[in-house]
Design a protein around this motif. Structure first.
Motif, PDB file in Angstrom:
ATOM      1  N   UNK A 145      -4.663   1.210   9.939  1.00 44.52           N
ATOM      2  CA  UNK A 145      -4.214   0.561   8.831  1.00 44.52           C
ATOM      3  C   UNK A 145      -5.011   0.781   7.685  1.00 44.52           C
ATOM      4  N   UNK A 146      -3.898  -0.227   6.998  1.00 40.94           N
ATOM      5  CA  UNK A 146      -3.679  -1.312   6.989  1.00 40.94           C
ATOM      6  C   UNK A 146      -2.499  -0.688   6.632  1.00 40.94           C
ATOM      7  N   UNK A 147      -1.141  -1.599   7.393  1.00 47.35           N
ATOM      8  CA  UNK A 147       0.178  -1.728   6.573  1.00 47.35           C
ATOM      9  C   UNK A 147      -0.132  -2.125   5.069  1.00 47.35           C
ATOM     10  N   UNK A 148      -0.456  -3.028   5.106  1.00 48.63           N
ATOM     11  CA  UNK A 148      -1.057  -3.289   3.374  1.00 48.63           C
ATOM     12  C   UNK A 148      -0.775  -2.538   2.314  1.00 48.63           C
ATOM     13  N   UNK A 149      -1.423  -1.445   2.529  1.00 47.29           N
ATOM     14  CA  UNK A 149      -1.619  -0.515   2.413  1.00 47.29           C
ATOM     15  C   UNK A 149      -1.409   1.296   2.426  1.00 47.29           C
ATOM     16  N   UNK A 150      -2.800   1.733   2.874  1.00 49.68           N
ATOM     17  CA  UNK A 150      -2.564   2.646   3.225  1.00 49.68           C
ATOM     18  C   UNK A 150      -1.611   3.135   4.204  1.00 49.68           C
ATOM     19  N   UNK A 151      -0.959   2.687   5.498  1.00 49.65           N
ATOM     20  CA  UNK A 151      -0.541   2.686   6.149  1.00 49.65           C
ATOM     21  C   UNK A 151       1.681   3.088   5.703  1.00 49.65           C
ATOM     22  N   UNK A 152       1.513   2.409   4.248  1.00 50.61           N
ATOM     23  CA  UNK A 152       2.701   2.444   4.069  1.00 50.61           C
ATOM     24  C   UNK A 152       2.398   3.757   2.664  1.00 50.61           C
ATOM     25  N   UNK A 153       1.941   3.776   2.001  1.00 47.37           N
ATOM     26  CA  UNK A 153       1.677   4.379   1.099  1.00 47.37           C
ATOM     27  C   UNK A 153       1.808   6.112   1.700  1.00 47.37           C
ATOM     28  N   UNK A 154       0.962   6.197   3.376  1.00 47.20           N
ATOM     29  CA  UNK A 154       0.993   7.624   4.246  1.00 47.20           C
ATOM     30  C   UNK A 154       2.654   7.650   4.980  1.00 47.20           C
ATOM     31  N   UNK A 155       3.208   6.883   5.400  1.00 47.87           N
ATOM     32  CA  UNK A 155       4.112   6.221   5.351  1.00 47.87           C
ATOM     33  C   UNK A 155       5.274   7.459   4.329  1.00 47.87           C
ATOM     34  N   UNK A 156       5.347   6.334   3.113  1.00 54.14           N
ATOM     35  CA  UNK A 156       6.525   6.853   2.278  1.00 54.14           C
ATOM     36  C   UNK A 156       6.009   8.665   1.799  1.00 54.14           C
ATOM     37  N   UNK A 157       4.472   8.874   1.962  1.00 51.83           N
ATOM     38  CA  UNK A 157       4.244   9.959   1.208  1.00 51.83           C
ATOM     39  C   UNK A 157       4.990  11.397   2.250  1.00 51.83           C
TER      40      UNK A 157
END
Length: 185
Positions: A145-157
């Motif tokens: 979690x969460x697609x709202x914040x950490x997951x999106x950041x992790x995938x982009x990074x």
């Protein structure tokens, strides 16, 4: 040319990376009940199976948890989310049960647990990238979690750092679910 997913996720160069699958976020001490409820439907059961299967296959499992120091030194204060964490009934202090990996993931001795006290990404400004490189990882399988914040950041990074990145749709969550689905789509 068709994508050879088996080659991309070969155990020797792949790691399962969990994001914030910790007691204070999706576990028994959750400070985010709506997110915890969503994760209970997908992240917890499917992530537990994926972690277990990864270990059997010889794939590295790396858990990324977020927390704070008791004196709050080094933590961000520049977003409302950080202030909300300080007002939560459970403050995720590093070294306490709040920042432990959830029991459902049956953390093994071979798993690595990395913590951060700042930012919104499990990768940016943390030990995750060098640890993965030292393990010989070129593909990460992202759950949590969460697609709202950490997951999106992790995938982009991860993509920006040159990793092949696999997002396990049924082992991530965000709120509302329709938002998470739209982001993934």
């Amino acid at each position: 040319m068709p994508l050879d997913i088996a080659a991309i996720v070969a155990p020797a160069h792949t790691a399962v990376v969990t994001s914030e699958c910790q007691n204070s976020v999706v576990g028994r001490q959750s400070m985010l009940p709506e997110l915890s409820a969503a994760a209970a439907q997908t992240v917890v059961p499917n992530g537990a199976r994926l972690c277990a299967a990864a270990r059997v296959a010889g794939t590295a499992v790396v858990h990324c948890v977020a927390g704070r120091r008791p004196d709050d030194r080094g933590s961000n204060s520049n977003a409302r989310l950080f202030g909300a964490v300080l007002k939560a009934p459970v403050v995720p202090l590093l070294g306490t049960a709040a920042t432990e990996v959830i029991d459902d993931f049956a953390q093994a001795d071979s798993d690595l647990v990395l913590s951060r006290i700042h930012g919104l990404s499990p990768m940016a400004g943390t030990d995750l990238d060098p640890v993965l490189r030292n393990l010989g990882v070129s593909t990460i399988v992202v759950i949590g979690v969460s697609v709202n914040v950490a997951i999106t950041n992790l995938v982009m990074d991860a993509v920006n750092n040159g990793y092949q990145t696999v997002l396990v749709r049924d082992a991530v969550a965000g709120v509302p679910a329709s938002y998470a689905d739209a982001v993934i789509d």
